[in-house]
Design a protein around this motif. Structure first.
Motif, short mmCIF file in Angstrom:
data_model
loop_
_atom_site.label_atom_id
_atom_site.label_comp_id
_atom_site.label_asym_id
_atom_site.label_seq_id
_atom_site.Cartn_x
_atom_site.Cartn_y
_atom_site.Cartn_z
N GLN A 63 0.82 -1.36 -0.14
CA GLN A 63 -0.06 -0.10 -0.07
C GLN A 63 0.74 1.46 0.09
OE1 GLN A 63 -3.37 -0.10 2.70
NE2 GLN A 63 -3.30 2.09 2.89
N GLY A 64 1.83 1.33 0.74
CA GLY A 64 2.62 2.43 0.80
C GLY A 64 3.95 2.34 0.28
N GLY A 66 5.32 10.57 -4.50
CA GLY A 66 4.66 9.39 -4.31
C GLY A 66 4.29 8.63 -5.57
N LYS A 70 5.43 4.61 -5.98
CA LYS A 70 4.39 3.32 -6.35
C LYS A 70 5.08 2.76 -7.86
CE LYS A 70 0.82 3.49 -4.00
NZ LYS A 70 0.10 2.68 -3.18
N GLU A 102 -4.17 -1.83 -2.21
CA GLU A 102 -4.40 -0.81 -2.36
C GLU A 102 -3.68 0.16 -3.17
OE1 GLU A 102 -7.33 0.56 -1.29
OE2 GLU A 102 -8.06 -0.71 0.18
N THR A 158 -3.87 3.97 -3.42
CA THR A 158 -3.96 4.97 -2.12
C THR A 158 -3.00 6.23 -2.36
OG1 THR A 158 -4.88 3.15 -0.82
CG2 THR A 158 -3.77 5.22 0.32
N GLY A 159 -3.44 7.20 -2.02
CA GLY A 159 -2.46 8.38 -1.78
C GLY A 159 -2.27 9.39 -3.13
N ASP A 178 -3.23 11.20 -6.76
CA ASP A 178 -4.06 11.87 -7.42
C ASP A 178 -4.80 11.08 -8.54
OD1 ASP A 178 -3.03 12.64 -10.31
OD2 ASP A 178 -1.53 13.51 -8.96
#
Length: 259
Positions: free
Chosen positions: A90-91, A146, A150, A169, A172-173, A175
């Protein structure tokens, strides 16, 4: 090859103390298909994923990977099964102390024992595949946006040419534009590898872009599954409420209620 089963979960239960999270999960993921799991927060999506990965051991039930029981494997058996997997967390979950290329090559060097020169070449190839360049490989994660993080996470997930890729996810985070870029890269990467994909997400745009099949989990059980083309006509009131984000319906958010 499609039509064969890659992952099969049968009657999987998992509780943490008095909290029952998985309450008899049944799921079938076919080889070469992209299955996306939808459902609200706390419905068991992440716990189910962790059970498949062997991070959590279910209390009961069966998880077959290529027809082999994975529940209760010893460390050697688990290591063998894990070689089939790639994962985008996710992160992004990149190692801050390593250069970008070393992050991408981590599984090749530390999991496969590949020499650093060969691993570097593959890392650069995968970075280019996700729209980055060789120079990015010499940066550290803190120097990346970010969206770039990813992409690096995706490059790492596909670096070992896994048979099964998990996406937790993935947008997530981000745009909406960058989220769509990542979704397109996921579709491209899975197709080029011929991999089987299992994803969890709240993002319905992502679901519609990356899924071949969709399953909804609610209160620890899979309550609907079908091809993504049937999502808008599922005939299931829980699915209908979730995909349209309606406050009114059979799913109760708990807002305004006693805990």
């Amino acid at each position: 090859m499609t039509g064969t089963t890659k992952l099969h979960l049968s009657n999987v239960y998992k509780s943490f103390g008095s909290k029952r999270v998985l309450q008899g999960v049944d799921l079938n993921v076919q080889t070469g298909r992209s299955m996306v799991i939808i459902g609200g927060s706390g419905t068991g999506k992440s716990v189910m994923l962790k059970c498949v990965l062997g991070i959590i051991r279910p209390d009961s039930g069966s998880i077959l990977i290529d027809g082999r029981e994975s529940v209760g494997l010893d460390s050697a058996g688990r290591d063998e099964v894990m070689r089939k997997f790639g994962m985008l967390f996710q992160g992004a979950a990149l190692f801050d102390s390593l250069k970008v290329w070393e992050n991408v090559a981590f599984g090749l060097i530390h999991g496969r024992g590949m020499d650093r020169h060969k691993a570097y070449e593959i890392a650069v190839e995968k970075l280019i595949a996700v729209g980055l360049d060789e120079a990015t490989g010499h940066l550290v994660p803190a120097e990346l946006s970010g969206g770039m993080q990813k992409r690096v996470g995706l490059a790492r997930a596909i670096a070992t040419s896994p048979e099964i890729i998990f996406f937790d996810e993935p947008t997530t985070g981000l745009d909406p534009i960058m989220a769509d870029v990542i979704n397109n890269l996921i579709v491209k990467s899975v197709k080029e590898l011929g991999a089987t994909a299992l994803s969890i997400t709240h993002d319905m745009a992502s679901v519609r872009k990356i899924a071949d099949d969709v399953a909804m989990i609610h209160e620890g059980r899979i309550i609907w599954t079908g091809p993504v083309e049937q999502l808008d006509n599922s005939g299931n009131p829980y699915v209908d409420q979730f995909i349209h984000g309606r406050a009114e319906g059979p799913i109760q958010s708990g807002i305004g209620k006693a805990a």
